[in-house]
Design an enzyme around this catalytic site. Structure first.
Site, mmCIF file in Angstrom:
data_model
loop_
_atom_site.group_PDB
_atom_site.id
_atom_site.type_symbol
_atom_site.label_atom_id
_atom_site.label_comp_id
_atom_site.label_asym_id
_atom_site.label_seq_id
_atom_site.Cartn_x
_atom_site.Cartn_y
_atom_site.Cartn_z
ATOM 1 N N CYS A 1 59.322 50.356 86.713
ATOM 2 C CA CYS A 1 58.092 50.800 86.063
ATOM 3 C C CYS A 1 57.446 49.598 85.360
ATOM 4 C CB CYS A 1 58.398 51.906 85.059
ATOM 5 S SG CYS A 1 59.315 51.326 83.602
ATOM 6 N N GLU B 1 67.236 49.024 84.089
ATOM 7 C CA GLU B 1 66.894 47.604 84.154
ATOM 8 C C GLU B 1 66.950 46.955 82.775
ATOM 9 O OE1 GLU B 1 63.839 49.571 87.020
ATOM 10 O OE2 GLU B 1 65.058 50.178 85.313
ATOM 11 N N HIS C 1 66.081 52.356 80.020
ATOM 12 C CA HIS C 1 66.066 52.351 81.482
ATOM 13 C C HIS C 1 67.185 51.441 81.978
ATOM 14 C CE1 HIS C 1 61.623 53.658 82.224
ATOM 15 N NE2 HIS C 1 62.161 54.340 81.222
ATOM 16 N N CYS D 1 59.723 47.969 82.664
ATOM 17 C CA CYS D 1 60.819 47.194 83.240
ATOM 18 C C CYS D 1 60.313 45.950 83.964
ATOM 19 C CB CYS D 1 61.645 48.078 84.164
ATOM 20 S SG CYS D 1 62.508 49.386 83.264
#
Length: 147
Positions: A82, A54, A52, A85
């Site tokens: 999410c 992040e 992801h 993260c």
């Protein structure tokens, strides 16, 4: 630079992800007014569920600073983080999180739940809705094309 300007950089990274067939999420990490790390979704190309925006930006920032603690840093991301993260943000001790679009399906900063309000040892400041219309429109366009 202002919050909106840092978010604009994250949006450009999200557009790069979109062009590469990835869910358009972009992220930058800022310390002392300087962007020290950038990330964009790379799950499809890396065949990596953890890739992801992040997480990739946090990894880059840790390497840039030579420390896993990212205190005094602000993370800007185009979509509400999410749970994975948000957990990485807590563990990295980021001071602030600024996100664009809310994620009512998987957001862990208020969309579904807010991990930052739980009893963890670190609680970043949270600011949502920065450039939310641009961020949401980019995501909507991506998913409209995909479906």
């Amino acid at each position: 630079m202002e919050r909106e300007e840092y978010m604009d950089v994250a949006i450009e990274l999200a557009r790069e992800a979109f062009a590469d067939g990835e869910v358009p999420v972009g992220c930058v990490i800022v310390r002392d007014g300087n962007i020290i790390a950038r990330g964009r979704n790379r799950r499809e190309h890396g065949c990596d569920a953890t890739a992801h925006a992040e997480v990739l930006a946090i990894r880059e920032a840790c390497h840039a600073l030579g420390d896993w603690r990212l205190t005094d840093c602000t993370l800007y991301v185009t979509l509400e983080p999410c749970a994975m993260c948000a957990g990485a943000i807590i563990n990295a001790r980021l001071s602030e999180v600024v996100y664009g679009a809310r994620d009512p399906a998987a957001g862990a900063c208020g969309g579904v739940l807010n991990l930052f309000e739980e009893g963890f040892g670190h609680r970043p400041k949270l600011y949502g809705g920065v450039r939310k219309d641009l961020c949401a429109a980019l995501l909507a366009e991506f998913f409209q094309i995909r479906r």
